[in-house]
Design a protein around this motif. Sequence first.
Motif, mmCIF file in Angstrom:
data_model
loop_
_atom_site.group_PDB
_atom_site.id
_atom_site.type_symbol
_atom_site.label_atom_id
_atom_site.label_comp_id
_atom_site.label_asym_id
_atom_site.label_seq_id
_atom_site.Cartn_x
_atom_site.Cartn_y
_atom_site.Cartn_z
ATOM 1 N N PHE A 187 59.346 8.086 15.719
ATOM 2 C CA PHE A 187 58.937 7.699 14.363
ATOM 3 C C PHE A 187 59.696 8.519 13.316
ATOM 4 O O PHE A 187 60.201 7.976 12.321
ATOM 5 N N LEU A 213 57.698 1.500 13.122
ATOM 6 C CA LEU A 213 56.358 0.928 13.127
ATOM 7 C C LEU A 213 55.754 0.869 14.529
ATOM 8 O O LEU A 213 54.529 0.891 14.682
ATOM 9 N N SER A 214 56.598 0.820 15.564
ATOM 10 C CA SER A 214 56.087 0.746 16.935
ATOM 11 C C SER A 214 55.450 2.047 17.380
ATOM 12 O O SER A 214 54.508 2.042 18.183
ATOM 13 N N ALA A 216 54.466 4.653 15.155
ATOM 14 C CA ALA A 216 53.683 5.313 14.111
ATOM 15 C C ALA A 216 52.197 5.129 14.400
ATOM 16 O O ALA A 216 51.789 4.140 15.010
ATOM 17 N N GLU A 220 50.041 6.248 9.555
ATOM 18 C CA GLU A 220 51.454 6.474 9.252
ATOM 19 C C GLU A 220 52.183 5.159 9.018
ATOM 20 O O GLU A 220 53.035 5.059 8.125
ATOM 21 N N GLY A 221 51.854 4.143 9.826
ATOM 22 C CA GLY A 221 52.515 2.851 9.717
ATOM 23 C C GLY A 221 52.296 2.188 8.373
ATOM 24 O O GLY A 221 53.253 1.738 7.727
ATOM 25 N N CYS A 225 54.905 1.513 5.264
ATOM 26 C CA CYS A 225 55.101 0.176 4.686
ATOM 27 C C CYS A 225 54.930 0.198 3.167
ATOM 28 O O CYS A 225 55.726 -0.401 2.433
ATOM 29 N N HIS A 267 53.911 -6.661 10.071
ATOM 30 C CA HIS A 267 53.111 -5.505 10.488
ATOM 31 C C HIS A 267 51.753 -5.521 9.797
ATOM 32 O O HIS A 267 50.729 -5.202 10.425
#
Length: 406
Positions: A187, A213-214, A216, A220-221, A225, A267
């Motif tokens: 990340f 994004l995978s 996080a 965090e994701g 974003c 996402h």
Amino acid sequence: RVFVLQQCNAIFEKVMRGENHHAMVTLACGGVSQKKAIISNTLKLEGSMDWSKMGMPLFRTCETFVLAGCNVCTNALGSQRPKSNQDDFLSLACTSIYNLVSVANSNARFVEECSEFGSNIEMTYIEGLGTIDNVADLMPCMLFYVHLHQLLLKLVNAEFFKEAEIMANAISQLCSCYPKELGKAAFSLACAVCKDAKAKHAGFTKSALKLALSFASPDEGIEFCIDVTNEIFNYVEGIQENSQIKVKYGIIDERTINIISQTILQHCCELADEIAWNVSKRVGCDVEAAEKLRKIMDNLATFCELSLPMEKVTDLLMRGLGKVYKVLGNLAKCMTAQKQKQLDLSFIELCDQCAKDLTPQVYEFLLTLGEEKVLKKESRTSKYLFLLSICFLSSTDLSFPFPTSS
């Protein structure tokens, strides 16, 4: 060199197809508890090859090729940049590494062999892994990751973005097998290359965002974003005002805004689905769910204000809005079903935010769509608009402060 790499890639593509067959043979011979000699002899009779003997030499050779190509490009003047045939050669070398990583995921011995060499490692610190004082102290998977980490940074610095896309996918493959050990480092790496890369390559941009994004955490994701979306807003605003605005993320460009927006909105849709599942199972009907939904609403409101004239982005935005309003209605039902319990203040604030901040932006966005005649018969946007109207109605039935106008 090109011929050898082409043949090696052909071999490993065959090996990858044979991995499923290998698993079936193992199962037919009695599973992993059966003697390895029986399984090995059975595979030999079928013509199976022991690829591991050529795996590590090939990896080290390809790593040397890539590092050398990047160093030549970085140190050379613009007129001395390698020609297209050299680019094809580097692409073949990166593809070989990707194939090796894909096969190594099912063979722990190959990953363990990485601990036997570390001569090409130049880095002393990696965020998420810490200080690299002694490579012998690292787990094999971490040492393998360090090599890939270094290669990706070199490729990005040399602006070999097609090859960097392949390497980012290889890192994603490895980290998917060791998410606890490598997820945080992956990340951090993805965030760094998104900021530093002056990329106008859609494929690399998508791979870098997906890598971030995978691996996080959910918080965090969505924060990532929101940050990228705000930078897109500043960039578009600068273009409209004919002023140059320096953005935090180097991947943001006129040619990449479309793919960045699609990846972020996809996402957001996935996060909304996750919240909806938790609410349906009566898991997370609390402050945490309301807070997650609030952040998604913030992001979608920014995209409504942007009103990007891109059909796929519009489709994903409408889908995300429909999911958010539906989840909000279901969350309201979940909370009101709890008798003798007052509604949580955070949920009330969430409804107020939806009515004051999100819904006006949605209406303005829909009016913009109508004026630009984006809603074509063949467009899926019209379907999402219909679903969105249903979600509006289901939300208004709960006597919350949603507008009831059409």
